[in-house]
Design an enzyme around this catalytic site. Structure first.
Site, PDB file in Angstrom:
ATOM      1  N   CYS A   1      25.670  31.080   9.281  1.00 36.86           N
ATOM      2  CA  CYS A   1      25.150  29.869   8.805  1.00 36.86           C
ATOM      3  C   CYS A   1      25.887  28.830  10.212  1.00 36.86           C
ATOM      4  CB  CYS A   1      25.461  29.270   7.813  1.00 36.86           C
ATOM      5  SG  CYS A   1      26.079  28.752   6.813  1.00 36.86           S
TER       6      CYS A   1
ATOM      7  N   GLN B   1      16.813  28.584   1.797  1.00 36.21           N
ATOM      8  CA  GLN B   1      16.588  28.950   3.308  1.00 36.21           C
ATOM      9  C   GLN B   1      16.414  27.307   4.230  1.00 36.21           C
ATOM     10  OE1 GLN B   1      19.213  29.519   5.952  1.00 36.21           O
ATOM     11  NE2 GLN B   1      19.432  31.422   5.764  1.00 36.21           N
TER      12      GLN B   1
ATOM     13  N   CYS C   1      12.886   9.891  16.878  1.00 38.39           N
ATOM     14  CA  CYS C   1      13.755   9.018  15.936  1.00 38.39           C
ATOM     15  C   CYS C   1      13.623   8.055  16.109  1.00 38.39           C
ATOM     16  CB  CYS C   1      14.188  10.238  15.188  1.00 38.39           C
ATOM     17  SG  CYS C   1      14.404   9.478  13.200  1.00 38.39           S
TER      18      CYS C   1
ATOM     19  N   GLU D   1      25.753  37.456  -6.911  1.00 37.46           N
ATOM     20  CA  GLU D   1      25.834  36.286  -6.314  1.00 37.46           C
ATOM     21  C   GLU D   1      26.576  35.150  -7.323  1.00 37.46           C
ATOM     22  OE1 GLU D   1      25.977  32.195  -4.799  1.00 37.46           O
ATOM     23  OE2 GLU D   1      24.774  33.742  -3.833  1.00 37.46           O
TER      24      GLU D   1
END
Length: 462
Positions: A419, A296, A75, A347
């Site tokens: 995560c 995700q 990149c 949630e």
């Protein structure tokens, strides 16, 4: 050492997340300094910017000598853009580094043999072009410079790098970014200034399903000005006629956000074209996703993650009730629903809960219930007793009060998907104190080129 001092040293190791431990030689002898954005084997120059209780933190100035394992990043924006950190490492080395960091965090905490419970790390099916969502920011390339659209410059809250050749998205994203920036420059539109709270352009949100190819685009602005957006929508739709454009644009939105915070917030949304959602598919299930729905960011990697979760859980049996806490749009709940008696998802984001309900209906699942609310409070209203609890909390982990209530259920098994390994490490201490033992733990790399990694941990009540 003193603040502002410039030193040279060798990076001895890298701790999660992105903390290089650098050995420097000073008048007081050999010292360790924490420096971000470097990795093992590099010789670097650094400036000390913080000294506290005998420990020092420095800012990377220059890589004087590359690490023996270092490669050139594919990149052109690498190093300037703050989005990726490990793109100058071969992918095998990225995976090695991530699992070493996880081991360093978890092995001292887990009661038992690490070699017995650890299952290794699984790589992403795609190393490049894997993201299904990007939030680009408007700003200037430098103070009072030209309009830019991309990612924040590394170490800067204000300067924005125009990431026209970003490698973690595919060519469709790059074409959309370029067209939006060109049009906004033609319209002489201003960007929203984060200090003075004035200006118009704020963010460009692009979401593209990897399985269906559907694309949703949202231009986020303040209401302090306006430009003609119908022409912009037409020009974006025309991109689909170009050679090399692979996806299908199903919705173009104009989202208004007058919050002073630098976040994407929805005060109102106008649909310029199509619809305000798109569809993605995972493991044979179909999901309806809106611009703000949590999903995700690596669809193919998510399939690896959820297949790993299903493997850990095994066959549930038709008499098993499951709690899916921090359930988002209900992805995990719906993957487990076909092999469970009942799944209850909790949630806090109401929009995500509505999406979960729609998706369950879309997939013909009748044994899923979704509740909108904070897990800490919602658990007091649920009368069911779970046989399995699935936890997939945000990066900061689980509120101590909520974790205590979760342990009170004394469910035979808990599956924790994390995560952020540091949050998992903290919560595992409490879970083990409350009678749970780690049976299996593994890593899934959902974010190639970055410092992040997902962990899957199965705990059983002893």
């Amino acid at each position: 050492m003193k603040k502002g001092q410039i030193l040279e040293g060798i990076v001895e190791s890298v701790e999660f997340p992105n903390k290089g431990i650098v050995t420097v030689i000073t008048e007081e002898g050999s010292k360790s300094v924490v420096v971000k954005n470097c990795f093992t084997g590099q010789k670097i120059s650094l400036m000390i910017h913080k000294i506290k209780r005998g420990s020092a933190e420095g800012r990377l100035l220059q890589v004087l000598e590359k690490s023996p394992i270092e490669i050139d990043s594919p990149c052109p924006h690498f190093g300037e853009c703050g989005g990726c950190t490990y793109q100058n490492l071969p992918y095998e080395e990225q995976l090695h580094l991530k699992q070493l960091q996880v081991r360093t965090l978890l092995e001292p905490i887990i009661q038992g043999s690490w070699d017995t419970v650890y299952d290794g790390i699984k790589g992403s099916p795609q190393q490049f072009g894997y993201r299904n969502k990007m939030e680009f920011s408007f700003g200037d390339e430098y103070k009072d410079g030209p309009l830019s659209l991309g990612m924040h410059k590394r170490g800067s809250f204000y300067d924005v790098v125009n990431v026209s050749q970003c490698q973690i998205v595919d060519a469709d994203y790059r074409a959309i970014l370029a067209e939006v920036l060109t049009y906004c420059k033609e319209q002489h539109a201003t960007f929203y200034h984060r200090i003075h709270h004035n200006g118009y352009l704020r963010h460009l949100l692009v979401r593209k399903a990897q399985r269906t190819g559907e694309i949703l685009i949202a231009l986020v602005t303040s209401t302090q000005d306006e430009i003609e957006l119908t022409t912009l929508a037409d020009r974006l739709l025309a991109l689909q006629e170009r050679d090399g454009f692979q996806g299908t644009i199903v919705g173009i939105l104009h989202t208004k956000n007058d919050s002073v915070a630098d976040v994407i917030q929805n005060d109102a949304t106008d649909v310029l074209y199509g619809r305000d959602y798109f569809y993605e598919e995972l493991l044979g299930l179909r999901f309806k996703i809106s611009q703000f729905s949590f999903f995700q960011t690596n669809s193919l990697g998510a399939e690896v993650l959820y297949e790993t979760a299903r493997e850990y859980i095994g066959q549930l049996g038709r008499d098993v009730s499951v709690f899916d806490l921090y359930s988002g749009t209900g992805t995990i709940a719906q993957i487990l629903a076909p092999i469970a008696k009942k799944v209850i998802g909790v949630e806090i984001v109401a929009e995500a809960v509505e999406s979960a309900k729609e998706n369950a209906k879309l997939n013909g699942l009748t044994n899923c219930t979704f509740i909108a609310g904070d897990v800490l409070k919602a658990l007091d209203e649920i009368t069911d007793i779970p046989n399995l609890i699935v936890l997939d909390p945000p990066r900061d982990g689980i509120h101590p009060g909520a974790l205590s209530k979760i342990c009170d259920y004394a469910a035979p098994r808990i599956l924790y998907i994390s995560c952020k390994p540091t949050s998992l490490a903290r919560d595992l201490v409490i879970l083990q104190e409350r009678g749970y033992a780690v049976e299996r733990v593994g890593c899934v790399d959902m974010f190639p080129g970055s410092v992040h990694v997902e962990c899957v941990c199965l705990l059983e009540r002893t």
